[in-house]
Design an enzyme around this catalytic site. Structure first.
Site, short mmCIF file in Angstrom:
data_model
loop_
_atom_site.label_atom_id
_atom_site.label_comp_id
_atom_site.label_asym_id
_atom_site.label_seq_id
_atom_site.Cartn_x
_atom_site.Cartn_y
_atom_site.Cartn_z
N ASP A 1 0.78 -1.25 0.00
CA ASP A 1 0.00 0.00 0.00
C ASP A 1 0.81 1.30 0.00
O ASP A 1 0.50 2.23 0.76
CB ASP A 1 -0.96 0.02 1.20
CG ASP A 1 -2.01 -1.08 1.16
OD1 ASP A 1 -2.00 -1.89 0.20
OD2 ASP A 1 -2.84 -1.15 2.09
N LYS B 1 -7.10 -4.91 -3.13
CA LYS B 1 -7.86 -5.46 -2.01
C LYS B 1 -8.78 -4.41 -1.43
O LYS B 1 -8.52 -3.21 -1.57
CB LYS B 1 -6.89 -5.98 -0.94
CG LYS B 1 -6.00 -4.88 -0.39
CD LYS B 1 -4.98 -5.39 0.58
CE LYS B 1 -4.11 -4.28 1.10
NZ LYS B 1 -4.85 -3.24 1.87
N CYS C 1 -2.02 -3.00 7.59
CA CYS C 1 -1.92 -3.90 6.43
C CYS C 1 -0.65 -4.73 6.41
O CYS C 1 -0.68 -5.90 6.00
CB CYS C 1 -2.10 -3.10 5.15
SG CYS C 1 -3.81 -2.50 4.99
C1 VGL Z 1 -4.66 0.51 5.73
C2 VGL Z 1 -6.27 1.34 7.12
C3 VGL Z 1 -7.22 1.22 6.12
C4 VGL Z 1 -3.22 0.13 5.55
C5 VGL Z 1 -5.60 0.39 4.72
O1 VGL Z 1 -2.75 0.11 4.39
O2 VGL Z 1 -2.55 -0.15 6.56
N1 VGL Z 1 -5.01 0.96 6.92
N2 VGL Z 1 -6.86 0.74 4.93
#
Ligand code: VGL
Ligand code: ZN
Length: 198
Positions: free
Chosen positions: A9, A107, A152
């Site tokens: 991410d 995702k 994540c």
């Molecule tokens: C994430 C919160 C919501 C992350 C993704 O990448 O850690 N955290 N969505």
């Protein structure tokens, strides 16, 4: 031993001035680009939510970002709207060397379930297909970097260990949200699953 690098991410919304900014999120990108050069198998994940996703506080009357609610699959932190499919915030950071990746796993597209992990949605049961991809390539070890360490990266590392991979988190190439001590909890959880923190 075949090792994959899983880059979690590294998207605009998790970098400074993004919708769910992680402090120092952009500081890790140059080192991740260098790290990618050491692997034949690099996989990126991309948080990829539809508008109105159930993990967004704005989807729940009277709720604020970072409130916690009960969902059918367990507790859910409510987030500011982030990584909406096709938005600038959902794009990978411009400096990330995306050309080195052999696959991108998106995702969080199911409106009803959040998905922190690269392997399973937060019901811990619905697969993304990444395990099959890596196993079919003969990958036995996974190194993780990216955002955010305590969400994540943590969920992905735990799932990878539980799926039988040897797992290391390269902490210098990760940054955390650290909500009410969540980073310390995440580090303990990962260690308890046999994840090596480097
Ligand atoms: C994430 C919160 C919501 C992350 C993704 O990448 O850690 N955290 N969505
Ligand atoms: Zn998300």
């Amino acid at each position: 031993m075949k090792t994959a690098l899983l880059v979690i991410d590294v998207q605009n919304d998790f970098c400074p001035s993004g919708a769910l900014e992680v402090a120092g999120g952009n500081e890790i990108i140059a080192d991740i680009n260098q790290e990618m050069k050491k692997y034949n198998c690099v996989v990126l994940t991309q948080d990829w939510h539809p508008k109105g996703h159930s993990s967004f506080a704005m989807s729940h009357d009277g709720k604020e970002p970072f409130d916690v609610i009960e969902m059918p699959y367990g507790e859910q932190v409510l987030w500011p709207e982030h990584c909406v499919q096709g938005s600038e915030g959902a794009n990978f950071h411009l400096k990330l060397d995306v050309d080195r990746a052999s696959a991108v796993i998106r995702k969080g597209a199911n409106p009803q379930i959040d998905s922190y992990s690269a392997f399973f949605e937060n019901d811990r049961n619905t697969a993304t297909g990444l395990d099959g991809y890596l196993k079919s390539l003969g990958i036995v070890k996974i190194n993780l970097v990216g955002l955010a360490t305590d969400f994540c990266v943590n969920y992905s590392a735990q799932d990878a260990a539980n799926l039988g991979y040897e797992v290391s988190v390269l902490e210098a190439m990760c940054r955390a949200i650290d909500l009410n001590g969540s980073l310390a909890v995440a580090r303990t959880e990962m260690r308890n699953c046999g994840v090596e923190l480097i």
